[in-house]
Scaffold this motif. Structure first.
Motif, short mmCIF file in Angstrom:
data_model
loop_
_atom_site.label_atom_id
_atom_site.label_comp_id
_atom_site.label_asym_id
_atom_site.label_seq_id
_atom_site.Cartn_x
_atom_site.Cartn_y
_atom_site.Cartn_z
N MET A 74 34.73 61.45 35.52
CA MET A 74 35.91 60.59 35.45
C MET A 74 36.01 59.66 36.66
N THR A 75 35.45 60.10 37.78
CA THR A 75 35.55 59.30 39.01
C THR A 75 34.29 58.51 39.31
N GLU A 76 33.28 58.57 38.42
CA GLU A 76 32.02 57.89 38.71
C GLU A 76 32.16 56.37 38.72
N LYS A 77 33.06 55.83 37.92
CA LYS A 77 33.18 54.37 37.80
C LYS A 77 34.32 53.79 38.62
N VAL A 78 34.96 54.62 39.43
CA VAL A 78 36.09 54.14 40.23
C VAL A 78 35.58 53.26 41.36
N VAL A 79 36.21 52.11 41.53
CA VAL A 79 35.90 51.20 42.64
C VAL A 79 37.22 50.77 43.27
N SER A 80 37.16 50.45 44.53
CA SER A 80 38.35 49.99 45.26
C SER A 80 38.39 48.46 45.27
N PHE A 81 39.56 47.91 45.53
CA PHE A 81 39.74 46.46 45.60
C PHE A 81 40.75 46.14 46.69
N LEU A 82 40.64 44.92 47.22
CA LEU A 82 41.54 44.47 48.29
C LEU A 82 42.89 44.13 47.67
N LEU A 83 43.92 44.84 48.09
CA LEU A 83 45.27 44.63 47.57
C LEU A 83 46.04 43.62 48.41
N VAL A 84 46.01 43.77 49.72
CA VAL A 84 46.70 42.86 50.65
C VAL A 84 45.76 42.59 51.80
N THR A 93 37.72 48.89 57.54
CA THR A 93 38.83 48.64 56.63
C THR A 93 39.75 47.61 57.26
N VAL A 94 39.80 46.43 56.66
CA VAL A 94 40.68 45.36 57.12
C VAL A 94 41.62 45.03 55.97
N GLY A 95 42.93 45.08 56.22
CA GLY A 95 43.90 44.90 55.16
C GLY A 95 44.19 46.21 54.45
N VAL A 96 44.62 46.12 53.21
CA VAL A 96 44.99 47.28 52.40
C VAL A 96 44.13 47.29 51.14
N TRP A 97 43.45 48.41 50.88
CA TRP A 97 42.60 48.58 49.71
C TRP A 97 43.19 49.65 48.81
N ALA A 98 42.94 49.52 47.52
CA ALA A 98 43.52 50.45 46.55
C ALA A 98 42.47 50.85 45.52
N ALA A 99 42.66 52.04 44.95
CA ALA A 99 41.81 52.56 43.86
C ALA A 99 42.64 53.54 43.05
N HIS A 150 43.87 62.99 39.23
CA HIS A 150 45.24 63.34 39.63
C HIS A 150 46.25 62.30 39.17
N LYS A 151 45.77 61.19 38.59
CA LYS A 151 46.63 60.11 38.10
C LYS A 151 47.51 59.56 39.23
N VAL A 152 46.85 59.11 40.27
CA VAL A 152 47.54 58.53 41.41
C VAL A 152 46.82 57.24 41.82
N ALA A 153 47.58 56.31 42.39
CA ALA A 153 47.02 55.12 43.02
C ALA A 153 46.82 55.44 44.49
N VAL A 154 45.57 55.43 44.93
CA VAL A 154 45.21 55.79 46.30
C VAL A 154 45.08 54.51 47.12
N ILE A 155 45.75 54.46 48.27
CA ILE A 155 45.77 53.26 49.11
C ILE A 155 45.22 53.60 50.48
N ASP A 156 44.24 52.83 50.90
CA ASP A 156 43.63 52.98 52.22
C ASP A 156 44.11 51.84 53.11
N THR A 157 44.54 52.16 54.32
CA THR A 157 45.11 51.16 55.22
C THR A 157 44.24 50.98 56.46
N GLU A 158 44.52 49.90 57.15
CA GLU A 158 43.81 49.61 58.40
C GLU A 158 44.34 50.51 59.51
N GLY A 159 43.44 50.92 60.40
CA GLY A 159 43.81 51.87 61.43
C GLY A 159 44.67 51.28 62.53
#
Length: 801
Positions: free
Chosen positions: A144-154, A218-224, A229-238
């Motif tokens: 289920m997670t094999e095709k998941v990719v992240s994208f730049l949100l902000v 990681t520059v900006g905010v990325w999401a996947a 777990h049916k959640v939107a995961v957000i990675d932020t800049e440090g």
């Protein structure tokens, strides 16, 4: 004894006895399997062993019927089958490890280990079905997670990189009606935030980019989207990274925190630093102060079907240590969460906005890091819907878009208090009063909702800005606050009658309710100041971008000039046709015989450009043909035609031909009756009249500049149209908008309407933008407590154009 059921009859392997013998003799039945202890344990041994601090976080599994443990050698990084764990076939009693057939053959086929006693595990049909079921579920989740990719949100400039809701849902790759929560991660740069998300949600796949380089990956905010777990995961800049727009990127973190349901604060340090507690404390204070109100307004404005919670998200502090003990290890009687609350109180920070704060620690003796404990804590919090409920992805996008629109723009570093992670300057209006220097207390971009600037304190008078406004004293005593302004004439007077009254009795002050309450020269003597008799004064704030206060509305001189210009323009337009006809006839009468008559010149003799009604025709003094200005710009003497010794206008062909001309003799013979002399006299008279007109234009410009109202932009500062940006020239006239005072061309300011606040009670020229504003009405306010008006800020804003 014969009636007692054996382990084999229960469906268990007869060898599944306690393999630790820590609190028992080894004869008790095994109930738990500890993957990190590599043994099966009875309840007593499991409890006694895992009371120890270093074993407390071990992952244990309760045994089921037909259970067979994993091979202990297959799971290591040096195992013969990396990534694939085999079930054990035997257990070596001497080595105290479980072995599959391949590992037993490889390690116990020779030497003394060949004689080690072993216990054989019986793999029953029940175990086969359980193993197949377990493997299918795990494989299913990984697929289920094999095709998941992240994208730049902000991006790093706080600009959303998603166009609309549909684009957001498409990039998340989820269903529009899917209910989901948002999990975000924060922490210092280099602490492994992206690595944590990859191993916690995506089985180690690099969905979020990681890098061993010094620069932040990681520059900006990325999401996947995590479909398991049916959640939107957000990675932020440090935090604490080398960034250019530090203030804007820090503010961006709080926007992400506001839309999150669960926040992970990742720290990779042997001890918890104060930065962690200061960040969460300041974020909580800023959230309650600026975001709670905005989230409520977003729910009402966007019509969201799920209300946005005004209580902040839950926080999990994920603490990884190497050389030190975890929090609470030296205080067994106290839970780590209580120790964290004590640290907050000591630093004077109170995280009241967060629904809950949890601590999850792991000590890494040897890499890799164990994320199983964090995963279990996350799953437990995601199942809790008492504070935060799952919602559609469209709701998440609308909330983020609303927060980005409200809290955006550059942050001036020179006005900032850097003692806090989230100063008020990140979220409040940056405008300062030009008179007293006090800042606006409203939120950023409040002007988009029609909310005026507002300050906490009263303003002081400044002669430069003349920031006083007048209110009618009679209306004030009746419970209303009505603004009045001095102006040239009353609204009931015609333009010319108003000018006459102004010349006789001065300016007036007119109240919409009481009529004309004051004239400056109403009596021959004894005229009192209006402040002492009919009006009250208020001192108001002067905000950047405002048009000033409407004190100088004595536009009598400009109104007189407008009237004179209108009369002159009317006469000029009515006489334009006859004047051109008479001028053309007179020119032909004094022209030399070899000149072509004006009535016969329809186009340029060289470029064949047709002459329009207002175009000027030029005769070549050599050949007499008609040309446009560009084809007859050369000058030279033409003595053979009688023009000399001064240079005169000739066409390009005659200029290149030189002084000789084939028709010289004929031309001189045709010059009878002194026509050439008459032409020279006519040109001299025409040039003289042109000079006189130009000389008259100079004092006219001085009069216009002296007559303009105070709020008009001076003519010499207007270089191009304020709307279409066309440059003004001789052919493009400039006009002033009577409402805002800016300069416009005729196309951008041909609308007409009355502007009472500027002293124009009759329709006058206004620009397109001012014409779109609502019609002006009487400025009335019911009397409010002084604290509500904040130093008459409301009154001052009402007067601004």
């Amino acid at each position: 004894m014969s009636a007692q059921t054996s382990p084999a009859e229960k469906g268990l392997n007869p060898g599944l006895l306690c393999q630790e013998s820590y609190a028992c003799s080894g004869a008790d039945e095994a109930v738990f399997e500890c993957d990190e202890c590599c043994s099966l344990q009875c309840p007593r041994c499991e409890e006694e062993l895992h009371r120890q601090e270093r074993l407390r976080d071990h992952e244990r599994l309760r045994l089921r019927a037909g259970h067979v443990p994993y091979c202990d050698l297959c799971k290591g990084p040096n195992g013969h089958s990396p990534g694939v764990r085999q079930r054990a076939a035997v257990r070596c009693q001497a080595c105290k490890i479980n072995l599959c057939l391949e590992c037993q053959r490889r390690t116990h086929s020779g030497g003394n280990k060949r004689r080690h006693p072993v216990t054989v595990y019986l793999v029953s049909k029940v175990q086969d079905s359980l193993e197949a079921e377990e493997m299918d579920e795990e494989t299913k989740r990984k697929k289920m997670t094999e095709k998941v990719v992240s994208f730049l949100l902000v991006d790093e400039n706080e600009e959303i990189q998603v166009t609309n809701e549909e684009d957001f849902i498409r990039k998340l790759d989820c269903k529009p009606d899917q209910h989901l929560k948002v999990v975000s991660i924060f922490g210092n740069t280099g602490d492994g935030k992206s690595h944590t998300l990859n191993h916690t949600f995506f089985y180690g796949r690099e969905v979020f980019k990681t890098s061993p380089a010094q620069e932040s990956c990681t520059v900006g905010v990325w999401a996947a989207y995590d479909p398991v777990h049916k959640v939107a995961v957000i990675d932020t800049e440090g935090l604490l990274g080398a960034t250019v727009n530090l203030s804007q990127r820090t503010r961006l973190l709080l926007k992400v925190l506001a839309i999150s349901d669960l926040v992970i604060y990742r720290t990779h340090a042997d001890r918890l630093h104060n930065d962690l507690f200061k960040f969460l404390g300041d974020a909580s204070e800023a959230y309650l102060k600026h975001f709670t109100k905005e989230l409520k307004a977003t729910t009402a404005r966007c019509g969201l079907d799920v209300p946005l919670s005004t209580l902040g998200p839950a926080v999990i502090i994920f603490h990884e240590t190497v050389h030190t003990q975890l929090l609470g290890s030296d205080h067994p009687s106290e839970v780590p969460e209580k120790l964290i609350q004590d640290r907050f109180r000591k630093l004077g920070r109170f995280p009241e906005a967060f629904s809950s704060i949890h601590y999850k620690g792991t000590r890494t003796y040897n890499p890799p890091t164990d994320f199983s404990g964090l995963r279990r804590a996350l799953e437990q919090q995601l199942e809790n819907n008492t504070t935060r409920s799952p919602r559609h992805p469209g709701v998440i996008f609308k909330a983020l878009k609303a927060l980005s629109d409200r809290f955006s723009g550059e942050i001036p570093d020179d006005q900032m208090a850097h003692s806090s992670f989230f100063p008020d300057e990140y979220f409040t209006c940056s405008s300062l009063c030009l008179s007293c220097g006090v800042g606006c207390k409203n939120s950023m971009n409040h002007g988009k909702e029609g909310v005026p600037h507002e300050a906490k304190s009263r303003c002081r008078y400044s002669h430069q800005y003349d920031n006083r406004v007048y209110t009618c004293k009679a209306c004030y005593e009746r419970g209303k606050e009505v603004s009045v302004v001095p102006k040239t004439s009353a609204s009931t007077d015609s333009p010319w009658m108003g000018l006459a009254k102004y010349a006789w009795s001065g300016y007036v002050i007119e109240c919409p309710n009481c009529g004309v309450v004051y004239r400056s020269r109403q009596y021959w003597f004894g005229n009192q100041d209006p402040v002492d008799t009919v009006v009250r004064t208020e001192i108001v704030h002067v905000w950047p971008g405002s048009d000033g206060f409407l004190k100088d509305n004595n536009n009598a001189a400009q109104r007189l000039l407008d009237g004179m210009n209108f009369m002159a323009q009317s006469v000029s337009e009515l006489s334009l046709g006859p004047t051109k006809a008479v001028t053309s006839w007179l020119t032909d009468q004094i022209a030399p015989a070899y000149w072509r008559p004006n009535s016969q010149i329809l186009s340029c003799n060289k470029c064949a450009t047709s002459f329009k009604e207002n175009d000027t025709k030029h005769h070549c003094r050599a050949c007499g043909e008609g040309f446009c200005d560009s084809c007859s710009s050369k000058t030279r003497p033409v003595p053979e035609r009688g023009w000399g010794p001064a240079p005169v206008r000739v066409c390009d062909n005659c200029y290149e031909a030189g002084s000789s001309h084939p028709d010289v003799a004929e031309a001189q013979a045709d010059d009878e009756g002194g026509t050439l002399i008459a032409r020279k006299v006519g040109e001299a008279v025409q040039n003289t009249l042109g000079a006189v007109v130009t000389a008259m234009d100079i004092p006219l410009g001085l009069v216009k500049d002296a007559a303009r109202p105070a709020y008009w932009v001076p003519d010499h500062e207007i270089l191009h149209c304020h709307s279409c940006r066309k440059e003004f020239s001789v052919k493009l006239s400039k006009h002033h908008c009577r409402a805002c005072g800016q300069g416009f061309c005729d196309e951008c300011s041909h609308d007409r309407r009355a502007v009472p606040s500027r002293g124009w009670d009759h329709p006058v020229r206004v620009c397109f933008n001012c014409n779109k504003k609502p019609e002006e009405k009487s400025s009335e306010l019911w009397l409010l407590p002084r604290a509500w008006t904040s130093g008459s800020v409301v009154t001052g804003e009402r007067l601004l154009c």
